[in-house]
Design an enzyme around this catalytic site. Structure first.
Site, short mmCIF file in Angstrom:
data_model
loop_
_atom_site.label_atom_id
_atom_site.label_comp_id
_atom_site.label_asym_id
_atom_site.label_seq_id
_atom_site.Cartn_x
_atom_site.Cartn_y
_atom_site.Cartn_z
N GLN A 101 -34.65 2.91 73.29
CA GLN A 101 -34.99 2.81 74.72
C GLN A 101 -34.87 3.98 75.48
O GLN A 101 -34.99 4.18 76.64
CB GLN A 101 -34.37 1.65 75.55
CG GLN A 101 -34.53 0.43 75.05
CD GLN A 101 -33.42 -0.87 75.40
OE1 GLN A 101 -32.43 -1.05 74.83
NE2 GLN A 101 -33.91 -1.39 76.55
N ASP A 104 -34.38 10.68 75.69
CA ASP A 104 -33.79 12.03 75.49
C ASP A 104 -34.01 12.99 74.32
O ASP A 104 -33.54 14.10 74.29
CB ASP A 104 -32.13 12.01 75.87
CG ASP A 104 -31.32 10.89 75.00
OD1 ASP A 104 -31.50 11.15 73.97
OD2 ASP A 104 -30.88 9.99 75.62
N HIS A 119 -39.71 3.90 75.55
CA HIS A 119 -39.79 4.18 76.93
C HIS A 119 -40.39 5.87 76.90
O HIS A 119 -40.20 6.38 78.07
CB HIS A 119 -38.53 4.12 77.67
CG HIS A 119 -38.08 2.66 77.82
ND1 HIS A 119 -36.69 2.09 77.96
CD2 HIS A 119 -38.89 1.45 77.67
CE1 HIS A 119 -36.89 1.06 77.99
NE2 HIS A 119 -37.96 0.47 77.79
N CYS A 130 -56.82 14.39 82.11
CA CYS A 130 -57.56 14.43 80.69
C CYS A 130 -56.68 13.67 79.81
O CYS A 130 -57.14 13.14 78.54
CB CYS A 130 -57.92 15.85 80.19
SG CYS A 130 -56.54 16.77 79.58
N CYS A 147 -51.98 21.33 83.77
CA CYS A 147 -52.52 21.31 82.64
C CYS A 147 -53.71 22.52 82.39
O CYS A 147 -54.01 23.08 83.54
CB CYS A 147 -53.31 19.97 82.25
SG CYS A 147 -54.19 19.96 80.76
N SER A 188 -27.21 -3.02 77.22
CA SER A 188 -26.71 -4.03 77.64
C SER A 188 -27.60 -5.38 77.33
O SER A 188 -27.28 -6.51 77.78
CB SER A 188 -27.09 -3.80 79.07
OG SER A 188 -28.18 -3.77 79.54
N ASN A 212 -21.15 -2.40 70.88
CA ASN A 212 -20.99 -1.97 72.28
C ASN A 212 -19.64 -2.26 73.02
O ASN A 212 -18.99 -3.13 72.49
CB ASN A 212 -21.99 -3.14 73.08
CG ASN A 212 -22.58 -2.63 74.37
OD1 ASN A 212 -23.34 -1.62 74.62
ND2 ASN A 212 -22.34 -3.26 75.39
N PRO A 213 -19.25 -1.56 73.74
CA PRO A 213 -17.85 -1.69 74.63
C PRO A 213 -17.80 -2.98 75.19
O PRO A 213 -16.64 -3.50 75.38
CB PRO A 213 -17.83 -0.26 75.60
CG PRO A 213 -18.85 0.48 75.07
CD PRO A 213 -19.99 -0.37 74.33
#
Length: 239
Positions: A101, A104, A119, A130, A147, A188, A212-213
């Site tokens: 997800q 970066d 994502h 275009c 562009c 989550s 997961n924490p």
């Protein structure tokens, strides 16, 4: 938890096919703020102004200033041990899909190859006229960028109210249904349709391992729920 890690590691070793779903928690361990905690502009602007097509139409310069701030922040970060462990596990596994997800690109930087980006990618620029895309990690001095055709470029990410990239959810679903072991890392599990992959893997009979924490809505249903940072748990789990 040591016994749970050992049991999960043993199950992973038996798996012929694997998939992993990763969320913002993995990147947060590299120092990248989650969407809602990102700096300056987010504190004074609503998500409708920064992460929707309507917000972009109203003020493309504001949106691009926020995304360029995020891009520069990300550019200064490196993959952590969790990213590295996932990339190494892919190299050692015949069939491994990484569904993320995150936008970066840290999984790519760590060496992961079969990455499904639900994502989008913050390093991709897409022309609103275009449709042409280009990848640029350089600092964008003139905002918004344009562009070659003269059309305005937008960030290549999925905004609220938009469809996921074509074919991405189909690839992710296929991977979840094929996996003997399914990892759920740093998410989550509240954002759909990505979170819907977890019950698919559970019903399929995969060994589902949550890293997961904090507890999530699926913690009671997975095979193993391992609490702690993914950068600490994944190396001992996968390598």
């Amino acid at each position: 938890m040591r016994s749970s890690v050992d049991a999960a590691r043993a199950a992973i070793k038996k798996a012929r096919t694997m998939a992993a779903l990763t969320g913002a928690g993995v990147s947060a361990e590299s120092g990248i703020p989650t969407f809602r905690s990102n700096g300056g502009l987010w504190r004074t602007s609503r998500f409708q102004d920064l992460a929707t097509p309507e917000g972009f139409a109203r003020d493309p310069k504001l949106v691009w200033e926020w995304y360029e701030e995020r891009r520069r922040n990300i550019a200064a970060k490196k993959p952590n041990a969790g990213h590295d462990a996932l990339a190494e596990k892919e190299r050692r596994t015949k069939e491994f899909a990484l569904i993320t997800q995150n936008v970066d690109g840290l999984h790519d930087a760590a060496g992961s190859k079969n990455v499904v980006k639900l994502h989008g990618d913050i390093w991709t620029l897409r022309c609103t006229a275009c449709g042409k895309e280009r990848v640029s990690r350089e600092q964008l001095a003139d905002l918004p960028p344009f562009c070659e055709c003269g059309g305005m470029m937008r960030p290549g990410v999925v905004w609220f109210g938009e469809q996921l990239p074509g074919g991405s959810m189909e690839r992710a679903t296929d991977a979840a249904l094929k996996a003997d072991a399914f990892l759920v890392v740093g998410t989550s599990a509240q954002v759909y349709p990505a979170a819907g992959l977890i019950p698919l893997a559970i019903r399929r009979g995969a060994v589902v391992i949550e890293v997961n924490p904090e507890e999530t809505d699926f913690s009671e249903q997975v095979t193993y729920a391992l609490r702690g940072p993914s950068a600490e748990i994944l190396p001992s789990l996968l390598l």
